[in-house]
Design a protein around this motif. Structure first.
Motif, PDB file in Angstrom:
ATOM      1  N   ILE A 229       0.842  -1.197   0.000  1.00  0.00           N
ATOM      2  CA  ILE A 229       0.000   0.000   0.000  1.00  0.00           C
ATOM      3  C   ILE A 229       0.881   1.252   0.000  1.00  0.00           C
ATOM      4  N   THR A 230       1.717   1.366   1.013  1.00  0.00           N
ATOM      5  CA  THR A 230       2.644   2.501   1.059  1.00  0.00           C
ATOM      6  C   THR A 230       4.091   2.065   0.937  1.00  0.00           C
ATOM      7  N   ASN A 231       4.365   0.803   1.184  1.00  0.00           N
ATOM      8  CA  ASN A 231       5.744   0.312   1.190  1.00  0.00           C
ATOM      9  C   ASN A 231       5.928  -0.849   0.227  1.00  0.00           C
ATOM     10  N   MET A 232       7.184  -1.084  -0.127  1.00  0.00           N
ATOM     11  CA  MET A 232       7.521  -2.232  -0.949  1.00  0.00           C
ATOM     12  C   MET A 232       8.122  -3.332  -0.090  1.00  0.00           C
ATOM     13  N   GLN A 233       7.865  -4.571  -0.472  1.00  0.00           N
ATOM     14  CA  GLN A 233       8.551  -5.712   0.114  1.00  0.00           C
ATOM     15  C   GLN A 233       9.718  -6.069  -0.789  1.00  0.00           C
ATOM     16  N   TYR A 234      10.902  -6.229  -0.170  1.00  0.00           N
ATOM     17  CA  TYR A 234      12.128  -6.517  -0.897  1.00  0.00           C
ATOM     18  C   TYR A 234      12.563  -7.943  -0.615  1.00  0.00           C
ATOM     19  N   GLN A 235      13.146  -8.579  -1.608  1.00  0.00           N
ATOM     20  CA  GLN A 235      13.704  -9.911  -1.410  1.00  0.00           C
ATOM     21  C   GLN A 235      15.122  -9.853  -0.856  1.00  0.00           C
ATOM     22  N   ARG A 236      15.846  -8.807  -1.169  1.00  0.00           N
ATOM     23  CA  ARG A 236      17.245  -8.703  -0.720  1.00  0.00           C
ATOM     24  C   ARG A 236      17.319  -8.038   0.648  1.00  0.00           C
ATOM     25  N   ASP A 245      15.587  -4.516 -11.794  1.00  0.00           N
ATOM     26  CA  ASP A 245      14.598  -5.233 -10.995  1.00  0.00           C
ATOM     27  C   ASP A 245      13.209  -5.153 -11.626  1.00  0.00           C
ATOM     28  N   ILE A 246      12.496  -6.263 -11.557  1.00  0.00           N
ATOM     29  CA  ILE A 246      11.089  -6.316 -11.948  1.00  0.00           C
ATOM     30  C   ILE A 246      10.255  -6.162 -10.678  1.00  0.00           C
ATOM     31  N   ILE A 247       9.292  -5.234 -10.710  1.00  0.00           N
ATOM     32  CA  ILE A 247       8.468  -4.925  -9.546  1.00  0.00           C
ATOM     33  C   ILE A 247       7.045  -5.423  -9.789  1.00  0.00           C
ATOM     34  N   LEU A 248       6.497  -6.082  -8.800  1.00  0.00           N
ATOM     35  CA  LEU A 248       5.134  -6.603  -8.854  1.00  0.00           C
ATOM     36  C   LEU A 248       4.172  -5.660  -8.135  1.00  0.00           C
ATOM     37  N   ALA A 249       3.064  -5.332  -8.793  1.00  0.00           N
ATOM     38  CA  ALA A 249       1.924  -4.672  -8.164  1.00  0.00           C
ATOM     39  C   ALA A 249       0.672  -5.378  -8.668  1.00  0.00           C
ATOM     40  N   HIS A 250      -0.493  -4.947  -8.172  1.00  0.00           N
ATOM     41  CA  HIS A 250      -1.743  -5.605  -8.552  1.00  0.00           C
ATOM     42  C   HIS A 250      -2.820  -4.580  -8.894  1.00  0.00           C
ATOM     43  N   SER A 255     -11.026  -2.006  -1.114  1.00  0.00           N
ATOM     44  CA  SER A 255     -11.416  -3.113  -0.244  1.00  0.00           C
ATOM     45  C   SER A 255     -10.246  -4.011   0.103  1.00  0.00           C
ATOM     46  N   GLU A 256      -9.235  -4.045  -0.760  1.00  0.00           N
ATOM     47  CA  GLU A 256      -8.056  -4.874  -0.504  1.00  0.00           C
ATOM     48  C   GLU A 256      -6.842  -4.045  -0.101  1.00  0.00           C
ATOM     49  N   LEU A 257      -6.955  -2.726  -0.198  1.00  0.00           N
ATOM     50  CA  LEU A 257      -5.833  -1.843   0.133  1.00  0.00           C
ATOM     51  C   LEU A 257      -6.152  -0.965   1.340  1.00  0.00           C
ATOM     52  N   LYS A 258      -7.061  -1.429   2.189  1.00  0.00           N
ATOM     53  CA  LYS A 258      -7.398  -0.739   3.444  1.00  0.00           C
ATOM     54  C   LYS A 258      -7.813   0.710   3.176  1.00  0.00           C
ATOM     55  N   GLY A 259      -8.651   0.891   2.165  1.00  0.00           N
ATOM     56  CA  GLY A 259      -9.176   2.212   1.863  1.00  0.00           C
ATOM     57  C   GLY A 259      -8.365   3.015   0.868  1.00  0.00           C
ATOM     58  N   THR A 260      -7.183   2.540   0.526  1.00  0.00           N
ATOM     59  CA  THR A 260      -6.328   3.231  -0.441  1.00  0.00           C
ATOM     60  C   THR A 260      -6.751   2.848  -1.856  1.00  0.00           C
ATOM     61  N   THR A 261      -6.736   3.816  -2.764  1.00  0.00           N
ATOM     62  CA  THR A 261      -7.077   3.511  -4.148  1.00  0.00           C
ATOM     63  C   THR A 261      -5.858   2.986  -4.894  1.00  0.00           C
ATOM     64  N   THR A 263      -4.685   4.188  -7.648  1.00  0.00           N
ATOM     65  CA  THR A 263      -3.851   5.318  -8.078  1.00  0.00           C
ATOM     66  C   THR A 263      -2.973   5.812  -6.936  1.00  0.00           C
ATOM     67  N   GLU A 264      -3.500   5.811  -5.719  1.00  0.00           N
ATOM     68  CA  GLU A 264      -2.681   6.227  -4.573  1.00  0.00           C
ATOM     69  C   GLU A 264      -1.551   5.237  -4.334  1.00  0.00           C
ATOM     70  N   MET A 265      -1.854   3.943  -4.430  1.00  0.00           N
ATOM     71  CA  MET A 265      -0.803   2.930  -4.296  1.00  0.00           C
ATOM     72  C   MET A 265       0.268   3.122  -5.363  1.00  0.00           C
ATOM     73  N   THR A 266      -0.154   3.370  -6.599  1.00  0.00           N
ATOM     74  CA  THR A 266       0.810   3.549  -7.689  1.00  0.00           C
ATOM     75  C   THR A 266       1.650   4.798  -7.472  1.00  0.00           C
ATOM     76  N   ALA A 267       1.048   5.870  -6.977  1.00  0.00           N
ATOM     77  CA  ALA A 267       1.825   7.073  -6.668  1.00  0.00           C
ATOM     78  C   ALA A 267       2.882   6.775  -5.612  1.00  0.00           C
ATOM     79  N   ASN A 268       2.517   5.998  -4.593  1.00  0.00           N
ATOM     80  CA  ASN A 268       3.499   5.609  -3.572  1.00  0.00           C
ATOM     81  C   ASN A 268       4.628   4.798  -4.191  1.00  0.00           C
TER      82      ASN A 268
END
Length: 287
Positions: A229-236, A245-250, A255-261, A263-268
């Motif tokens: 939502i606001t942070n990335m999970q890193y493998q390293r 690096d290839i980055i995964l988002a969805h 409803s799945e981002l605790k109220g975040t849209t 577009t807001e997730m993508t901006a983060n």
């Protein structure tokens, strides 16, 4: 949302730290460091970012301001020869988590397709960020048309199975049905068959690789980081981006981002990339 997709998405959010947004992660060789120095070579990616005139570049800068972001650098021209995607030993489909490069570029991928936020289409049109979509039919079948404007912007349409199963729980024939069936669906609705395949949750086995090859896949694409939502999970362990690096988002909504849209997730996500001195390139130009 299809119950199978919703269930999968809920499971994604519950995975332990270190796994990527509901997916186990692959691994490949480490990359070097470098800078994403702009140059004058033309490419679809560079054109999409507004190269070609001061007015176009100012329009992109204004768009970044609108979305509360600082502009990313124009990505370098892609190499004449793609550095990734060659057949693995024995002619198997390669499994890739990053692109070998020394440039400070990363690659954005969005999975599934459950959320269909019209503001995301506006955001991508205005910011002109290259990205790739790995789509699941069960998530997109209610509105295939949503993804066509994104495809028209240059976003790649790639394969993420028909129903989003854990492929390791399926036999060879069922895996082939999931992958080849989605090839047919995506070709029917978007005009061409995908070259790239992402297994749900990052789970695959040798049957998956054989099925992917039989269905015309050139590469199995995993990832190195995943956006929450606001942070990335890193493998390293250094918790930093690395060149290629290839980055995964969805495609996920409030409803799945605790109220975040979305577009807001993508901006983060874009802020994380900009703050670490990276820019975004088009995956299909390198793979």
């Amino acid at each position: 949302m299809d119950r199978r997709i919703k269930t999968a998405a809920t499971a994604c959010l519950l995975l332990a730290a270190g796994l990527a947004a509901g997916c186990t992660a692959g691994s490949s060789a480490a990359s070097g460091s470098g800078t994403a120095t702009p140059d004058g070579s033309a490419s679809p990616t560079r054109a999409a970012r507004g190269e070609g005139g001061a007015a176009a570049q100012e329009a992109v800068r204004a768009a970044y301001r609108k979305w509360g972001l600082k502009p990313l650098a124009t990505p370098p021209a892609p190499p004449a020869t793609k550095p990734a995607g060659r057949k693995a030993a024995g002619g198997q489909v390669p499994v890739i988590s990053e692109i070998p490069t020394t440039r400070k570029i990363v690659f954005l991928t969005f999975d599934d397709g459950a959320e269909k936020d019209p503001r995301f289409v506006t955001m991508m049109r205005e910011l002109r960020i290259p990205f790739t979509m790995f789509l699941t039919d069960a998530a997109i079948s209610a509105d295939y048309g949503y993804f066509k404007p994104l495809q028209a912007l240059g976003a790649g349409v790639q394969n993420h199975t028909l129903t989003h199963p854990n492929l390791r729980t399926l036999g060879a024939a069922a895996q082939k049905h999931e992958i080849c069936g989605q090839q047919q669906k995506l070709k029917e609705h978007y005009g061409s068959a995908p070259r790239l395949f992402r297994p749900p949750y990052g789970n695959y086995n040798e049957d998956t690789r054989a099925a992917a090859a039989a269905c015309g896949m050139e590469s199995i694409v995993l990832w190195r980081e995943s956006m929450q939502i606001t942070n990335m999970q890193y493998q390293r362990g250094d918790k930093k981006l690395h060149p290629g690096d290839i980055i995964l988002a969805h495609f996920r909504g409030p409803s799945e981002l605790k109220g975040t849209t979305m577009t807001e997730m993508t901006a983060n996500l874009l802020r994380h990339i900009q703050e670490q001195g990276y820019t975004v390139a088009r995956l299909e130009d390198y793979l």
